[in-house]
Scaffold this motif. Structure first.
Motif, mmCIF file in Angstrom:
data_model
loop_
_atom_site.group_PDB
_atom_site.id
_atom_site.type_symbol
_atom_site.label_atom_id
_atom_site.label_comp_id
_atom_site.label_asym_id
_atom_site.label_seq_id
_atom_site.Cartn_x
_atom_site.Cartn_y
_atom_site.Cartn_z
ATOM 1 N N UNK A 1 -39.023 -27.450 -15.211
ATOM 2 C CA UNK A 1 -37.687 -27.600 -14.657
ATOM 3 C C UNK A 1 -36.729 -28.192 -15.685
ATOM 4 N N UNK A 2 -37.193 -29.177 -16.429
ATOM 5 C CA UNK A 2 -36.344 -29.792 -17.455
ATOM 6 C C UNK A 2 -35.993 -28.769 -18.533
ATOM 7 N N UNK A 3 -37.005 -28.045 -19.018
ATOM 8 C CA UNK A 3 -36.777 -27.088 -20.105
ATOM 9 C C UNK A 3 -35.918 -25.909 -19.645
ATOM 10 N N UNK A 4 -35.974 -25.595 -18.369
ATOM 11 C CA UNK A 4 -35.117 -24.528 -17.847
ATOM 12 C C UNK A 4 -33.654 -24.975 -17.793
ATOM 13 N N UNK A 5 -33.449 -26.283 -17.615
ATOM 14 C CA UNK A 5 -32.089 -26.802 -17.517
ATOM 15 C C UNK A 5 -31.465 -27.049 -18.883
ATOM 16 N N UNK A 6 -32.270 -27.476 -19.842
ATOM 17 C CA UNK A 6 -31.758 -27.823 -21.169
ATOM 18 C C UNK A 6 -32.908 -27.732 -22.157
ATOM 19 N N UNK A 7 -32.683 -27.220 -23.365
ATOM 20 C CA UNK A 7 -33.763 -27.143 -24.348
ATOM 21 C C UNK A 7 -34.330 -28.533 -24.657
ATOM 22 N N UNK A 8 -35.637 -28.631 -24.652
ATOM 23 C CA UNK A 8 -36.309 -29.908 -24.872
ATOM 24 C C UNK A 8 -36.877 -29.937 -26.285
ATOM 25 N N UNK A 9 -36.471 -30.875 -27.128
ATOM 26 C CA UNK A 9 -37.064 -30.974 -28.459
ATOM 27 C C UNK A 9 -38.578 -31.147 -28.381
ATOM 28 N N UNK A 10 -39.289 -30.364 -29.162
ATOM 29 C CA UNK A 10 -40.737 -30.473 -29.192
ATOM 30 C C UNK A 10 -41.452 -29.560 -28.219
ATOM 31 N N UNK A 11 -40.701 -28.879 -27.340
ATOM 32 C CA UNK A 11 -41.354 -28.029 -26.338
ATOM 33 C C UNK A 11 -42.076 -26.853 -26.996
ATOM 34 N N UNK A 12 -41.400 -26.191 -27.940
ATOM 35 C CA UNK A 12 -42.034 -25.050 -28.611
ATOM 36 C C UNK A 12 -43.277 -25.482 -29.373
ATOM 37 N N UNK A 13 -43.205 -26.636 -30.033
ATOM 38 C CA UNK A 13 -44.369 -27.131 -30.756
ATOM 39 C C UNK A 13 -45.510 -27.443 -29.802
ATOM 40 N N UNK A 14 -45.168 -27.933 -28.625
ATOM 41 C CA UNK A 14 -46.200 -28.245 -27.636
ATOM 42 C C UNK A 14 -46.875 -26.976 -27.131
ATOM 43 N N UNK A 15 -46.073 -25.925 -26.925
ATOM 44 C CA UNK A 15 -46.638 -24.635 -26.508
ATOM 45 C C UNK A 15 -47.611 -24.128 -27.558
ATOM 46 N N UNK B 89 -31.798 -37.389 -13.953
ATOM 47 C CA UNK B 89 -30.519 -37.514 -14.657
ATOM 48 C C UNK B 89 -29.812 -36.169 -14.762
ATOM 49 N N UNK B 90 -30.553 -35.120 -15.078
ATOM 50 C CA UNK B 90 -29.952 -33.790 -15.204
ATOM 51 C C UNK B 90 -29.375 -33.320 -13.878
ATOM 52 N N UNK B 91 -30.107 -33.547 -12.798
ATOM 53 C CA UNK B 91 -29.626 -33.118 -11.485
ATOM 54 C C UNK B 91 -28.424 -33.938 -11.019
ATOM 55 N N UNK B 92 -28.284 -35.138 -11.596
ATOM 56 C CA UNK B 92 -27.131 -35.967 -11.251
ATOM 57 C C UNK B 92 -25.919 -35.628 -12.104
ATOM 58 N N UNK B 93 -26.058 -34.642 -13.004
ATOM 59 C CA UNK B 93 -24.929 -34.208 -13.805
ATOM 60 C C UNK B 93 -24.807 -34.857 -15.159
ATOM 61 N N UNK B 94 -25.870 -35.554 -15.620
ATOM 62 C CA UNK B 94 -25.812 -36.194 -16.928
ATOM 63 C C UNK B 94 -25.747 -35.137 -18.026
ATOM 64 N N UNK B 95 -25.088 -35.477 -19.103
ATOM 65 C CA UNK B 95 -25.024 -34.574 -20.244
ATOM 66 C C UNK B 95 -26.338 -34.626 -21.015
ATOM 67 N N UNK B 96 -26.532 -33.631 -21.872
ATOM 68 C CA UNK B 96 -27.769 -33.577 -22.661
ATOM 69 C C UNK B 96 -27.939 -34.838 -23.500
ATOM 70 N N UNK B 97 -26.830 -35.367 -24.024
ATOM 71 C CA UNK B 97 -26.903 -36.548 -24.867
ATOM 72 C C UNK B 97 -27.319 -37.791 -24.075
ATOM 73 N N UNK B 98 -27.099 -37.773 -22.762
ATOM 74 C CA UNK B 98 -27.426 -38.932 -21.929
ATOM 75 C C UNK B 98 -28.857 -38.917 -21.415
#
Length: 497
Positions: free
Chosen positions: A53-67, A96-105
């Protein structure tokens, strides 16, 4: 087809489930290894779903490496993703994402750090006895460890880590010898300990989080017994959290009520958590009941667990699954109520439970000033007492059990002398002299009508029914009298009639 980070969940994905027999055994606090494994796998599935769900909402650093790492070594990656603080991180990010936080937050960097070189780590705590071993990671560096709700301690020094190790070694042998099934569950569930700062107002503090299956936050234990009790208690919270992820146990989880373990009102879900954790704690004290302190704790908690379970079953707040779970819990503790204990220990234990409930009512049930005035006026005018009830109010903050009278009982059972400042009423109560205790507690109430411990003492010493059943009503009426030297026992007798 296995469920991986790189694939979409297949239509035929295995569903997590428990048989009725396994569910009942879990409610009784006796899960087998297969049940614990199923709960652990369900928590890993939760982490994977959160991560998707997180990665679908915003790219997560390290996700590709984890895959990529999962393709090379799936077991290692799954073990990393199953760690408790991953649940804390993922829940925090998605919330935080569902509450509308920005990627930087959003603290997205944890995933990359998880698979990278994290630097030196505090060596794990280990113990082994009679073929059963336990290994517990020490989480004393990760900033996410504050997510368990207590203030983390700094990174352990070698000497501090050695003290933890010695205490675990001392706790593990008797656990394996006396409570091997519970020790097996503990070894299977407990993943890490988060050392936290001590609380000067508490003997020791510990906590778990619903988002961190298998993690226990705990201040440095005083001894091996404190560590054993703390770990048994907190890992049962982890188990119940995992159960509640799969099953709805409550129709009304937030309805407030009495908890024998806290001085503030607790929601039904919290009362069940307390009963479930203390079921295993009670079993621990039962295994040691030849010792007077252990016998006292066993007597207290067997009654408290049974009462809490009975109240939940009678309260109409449980689902069908919750009723099945709590019925099994109560059935486990019920036979223990008939086990004989020394009469003096049993009296003090029953008194400690009654004392807690009385002080809880005085603290949390409130009589309106107008109603208190009605009672005071009726008393002074010689009229019958109007029927007045109190209202339960939520406490403004968490309140753990604290009682100088309980401390005195513990000290006496350990063979320690009472402090010179001990009130006369408490000394009389302790030695089983209710008449002297009643006189002394009456004097304390007359001297200070705000002394809740003295009001509870009046009830413990055999005061009139009203002070035993509704002490908050008697106390409110007495405080509204504003008549120096008025007799609280006479007022309580008038209210009892």
């Amino acid at each position: 087809m296995p469920h991986t980070l790189a694939s979409r969940p297949p239509a035929g994905l295995r569903v997590h489930r428990l048989s009725d027999a396994a569910f009942a055994a879990l409610g009784a606090g006796r899960p087998d290894a297969a049940t614990v494994d199923e709960l652990r796998r369900a928590q890993l599935s939760r982490h994977l779903l959160l991560l998707r769900e997180i990665n679908a909402a915003v790219p997560v650093p390290g996700y590709a490496a984890l895959v990529a790492a999962e393709r090379q070594d799936p077991a290692r990656v799954r073990a990393l993703l199953a760690r408790p603080l991953v649940g804390v991180w993922a829940t925090r990010c998605l919330t935080a994402l569902r509450a509308g936080a920005s990627r930087a937050e959003v603290p997205l960097g944890h995933l990359a750090a998880l698979t990278g070189d994290a630097g030196p780590a505090t060596p794990p705590l280990t113990a082994a006895h009679d073929g059963l071993s336990i290994s517990v990671r020490v989480e004393d560096r990760d900033p996410l460890r504050a997510g368990l709700g207590l203030t983390p301690a700094p990174t352990l020094t070698p000497a501090e880590r050695d003290r933890w190790q010695q205490t675990l070694t001392g706790a593990w042998r008797p656990l394996v010898e006396r409570l091997r099934p519970d020790a097996e569950v503990l070894a299977a569930v407990l993943d890490c300990v988060v050392p936290v700062r001590t609380d000067p107002a508490a003997r020791g503090i510990s906590a778990t989080s619903a988002d961190a299956f298998g993690a226990v936050a705990m201040s440095e234990p005083a001894d091996a017994t404190a560590l054993a009790v703390g770990l048994l208690h907190e890992t049962r919270h982890s188990l119940l959290n995992a159960v509640q992820y799969l099953f709805d146990l409550h129709e009304q989880p937030d309805r407030l009520g009495y908890s024998p373990w806290r001085d503030d009102p607790r929601p039904a879900a919290g009362i069940l958590h307390g009963a479930y954790a203390y079921l295993t704690v009670t079993r621990f004290w039962r295994s040691r009941r030849a010792d007077p302190v252990a016998a006292f704790e066993f007597a207290r908690w067997r009654a408290a667990v049974h009462t809490a379970a009975s109240d939940l079953l009678a309260g109409g707040t449980l689902t069908a699954a919750g009723t099945r779970f709590v019925t099994a819990l109560r059935a486990e503790v019920e036979p223990w109520l008939a086990e004989p204990l020394p009469a003096g220990v049993a009296r003090l234990a029953a008194g400690a439970n009654a004392d807690h409930r009385l002080r809880w009512r005085l603290r949390n049930r409130h009589v309106s000033p107008g109603d208190a005035r009605l009672l005071a006026d009726a008393w002074t005018q010689g009229r019958p007492a109007p029927r007045i009830t109190s209202e339960l109010r939520a406490a403004p903050r968490r309140a753990l059990e604290a009682s100088s009278r309980l401390d005195l009982v513990h000290a006496t059972l350990r063979g320690q002398p009472a402090p010179g400042s001990t009130p006369a009423g408490d000394l009389a109560y302790l030695r089983g002299d209710p008449a002297a205790a009643l006189r002394a507690y009456r004097e304390r109430v007359v001297a200070d009508a705000g002394d809740d411990a003295a009001w509870a003492g009046l009830a413990l010493a055999g005061g009139p029914a009203a002070v035993r059943d509704t002490p908050e009503v008697v106390a409110a009426a007495y405080r509204a009298l504003d008549v120096p030297g008025a007799d609280p026992l006479a007022l309580a007798g008038w209210l009892s009639s």
